[in-house]
Design an enzyme around this catalytic site. Structure first.
Site, PDB file in Angstrom:
ATOM      1  N   ASN A 188       0.808  -1.222   0.000  1.00 48.78           N
ATOM      2  CA  ASN A 188       0.000   0.000   0.000  1.00 48.78           C
ATOM      3  C   ASN A 188       0.842   1.273   0.000  1.00 48.78           C
ATOM      4  O   ASN A 188       0.291   2.369   0.040  1.00 48.78           O
ATOM      5  CB  ASN A 188      -0.951   0.011   1.196  1.00 48.78           C
ATOM      6  CG  ASN A 188      -0.236   0.063   2.545  1.00 48.78           C
ATOM      7  OD1 ASN A 188       0.992   0.079   2.615  1.00 48.78           O
ATOM      8  ND2 ASN A 188      -1.006   0.075   3.617  1.00 48.78           N
ATOM      9  N   LYS A 189       2.163   1.157  -0.033  1.00 51.24           N
ATOM     10  CA  LYS A 189       3.020   2.333   0.057  1.00 51.24           C
ATOM     11  C   LYS A 189       3.178   3.019  -1.307  1.00 51.24           C
ATOM     12  O   LYS A 189       2.710   2.528  -2.334  1.00 51.24           O
ATOM     13  CB  LYS A 189       4.388   1.943   0.617  1.00 51.24           C
ATOM     14  CG  LYS A 189       4.338   1.438   2.053  1.00 51.24           C
ATOM     15  CD  LYS A 189       3.768   2.485   3.003  1.00 51.24           C
ATOM     16  CE  LYS A 189       3.924   2.096   4.467  1.00 51.24           C
ATOM     17  NZ  LYS A 189       3.061   0.952   4.853  1.00 51.24           N
ATOM     18  N   ILE A 190       3.855   4.161  -1.314  1.00 52.61           N
ATOM     19  CA  ILE A 190       4.015   4.942  -2.537  1.00 52.61           C
ATOM     20  C   ILE A 190       4.709   4.119  -3.616  1.00 52.61           C
ATOM     21  O   ILE A 190       4.314   4.126  -4.785  1.00 52.61           O
ATOM     22  CB  ILE A 190       4.786   6.239  -2.253  1.00 52.61           C
ATOM     23  CG1 ILE A 190       3.877   7.220  -1.498  1.00 52.61           C
ATOM     24  CG2 ILE A 190       5.275   6.882  -3.545  1.00 52.61           C
ATOM     25  CD1 ILE A 190       4.485   8.565  -1.242  1.00 52.61           C
TER      26      ILE A 190
END
Length: 377
Positions: A188-190
């Site tokens: 879910n991170k950048i």
């Protein structure tokens, strides 16, 4: 049923598949290989520090705290407004967390509250072993004030930059503002390696020590000989290939996340009682998640009613992190302040922030949020 809109999803850039194919072609499929070496080298070049790729950001925090000498009976100061993965590694090592409230300018650790904690601990003759700073939702804490305070008492700092890949503080990359730091590449991170993390440190010897621990602390030689405790924490060569491709599009992903946050802000500008998370003047906020604060009396609905309305349209949203001192797991931990963090949690909402959100999806989200608002008189 309308198409599901998730909070934050992976967004491939195009080169990831070629690097993964290279890993398969070389048959380096485990926790060594050329893609892993290249990923570490490219990330190190990006931030200007040596680093070691690990299985998660949590693993990086665990090893980073161990590098700082954290052990049984120690205390580690941490913000209360954070995700539980920031704090659990403290307990892995037998230490105790001490929680500190947030400030309203950045939602990160309040430097004045931290100063109060360290002064009180110094007066009692028992300083904490370390201070962990978390850069929340991609915005850096006020590191000059925090580091100066910690240096006054000789307490080392570790950065949890899990949510802040690509963020900066006064022109310096997040994760280079303390002796050791951790990044996350969760799905879910950048940018993502599907799961994974990175430990970076100012001292190359620390990076090599963390690398040693991450590979079961196997001593040199043909025999499986061990004199220290180790862990199975290394990132795989295949996942590192994904990371290499993702790193190439990091700047574009940051740009788009910021754009989405400001599109929301502008779309709600005529509404009362809804405000974007502050953009602190000391750095570049990546807006990993677009977080807003709701004033129910002015907006016409509270945070939970907005989440419910979005869920009714198959749109995922979340509250701001629940403070650690409100968690049953840490109910007995010391906390200094907490009122600001409690308020931010009770009124804060994170809207879908994926960098591959389409314009029609953004329009759906904005329409639902606006539909529950009270028109401005």
């Amino acid at each position: 049923m309308k198409k599901r809109i998730y909070l934050s999803v992976p967004h491939m850039g195009g080169d990831e598949e070629s690097f993964v194919r290279a890993a398969f072609a070389s048959n380096w499929l485990s926790t060594v290989g050329p893609e892993l070496d290249a990923f570490e080298g490219e990330f190190a070049a990006r931030i200007g520090r040596p680093c070691v790729a690990l299985s998660s950001g949590t693993a990086a925090l665990h090893l980073g705290l161990r590098l700082l000498g954290v052990g049984p009976g120690d205390e580690v100061v941490s913000p209360t407004l954070t995700f539980v993965a920031s704090v659990n590694p403290v307990v892995y090592l037998g230490a105790r967390p001490v929680f500190v409230d947030a400030d309203r300018e950045s939602w990160n650790m309040d430097p004045q509250r931290l100063a109060d904690v360290l002064a009180a601990k110094a007066a009692s003759g028992r300083l904490p072993r370390a201070v962990m700073v978390v850069h929340l939702y991609g915005q850096t804490a006020d590191m000059d004030a925090i580091v100066a305070c910690c240096q006054r008492y000789g307490v080392p700092v570790i950065e949890d930059a899990a949510e802040a890949v690509g963020a900066s503080y006064k022109g310096r990359p997040a994760g280079t503002l303390a002796p050791v730091s951790a990044f996350s590449f969760n799905g879910n991170k950048i940018i993502t390696t599907t799961s994974g993390g990175m430990l970076a440190a100012s001292d190359p010897a620390w990076v090599e020590k963390a690398r040693f621990w991450s590979q079961q602390a196997r001593d040199p030689g043909i025999a499986y000989h061990h004199t220290e405790m180790g862990y199975n924490y290394r990132l795989s060569n295949v996942l590192a290939g994904i990371g290499r491709g993702q790193l190439r599009v990091l700047d574009e992903r940051v740009r788009r996340r910021r754009e989405i946050a400001f599109l929301y802000r502008d779309a709600f500008a005529d509404l009362s009682g809804i405000e974007l998370m502050p953009q602190a003047p000391h750095g570049l906020h990546t807006n990993w998640l677009s977080a807003f604060l709701i004033d129910p009396a002015r907006f016409g609905a509270d945070r939970d009613q907005i989440i419910e309305a979005l869920a009714g349209e198959n749109i995922e949203s979340r509250p701001v992190w629940k403070p650690m001192h409100l968690q049953p797991l840490y109910k007995d931990a010391e906390c200094v302040g907490g009122e600001v963090a409690e308020d931010l949690f009770s009124r804060g909402i994170c809207l879908p922030s994926s960098s591959n959100l389409q314009e029609d999806e953004l329009a759906r989200i904005i329409h639902v949020v606006r539909s529950v608002a009270r028109p401005r008189p």
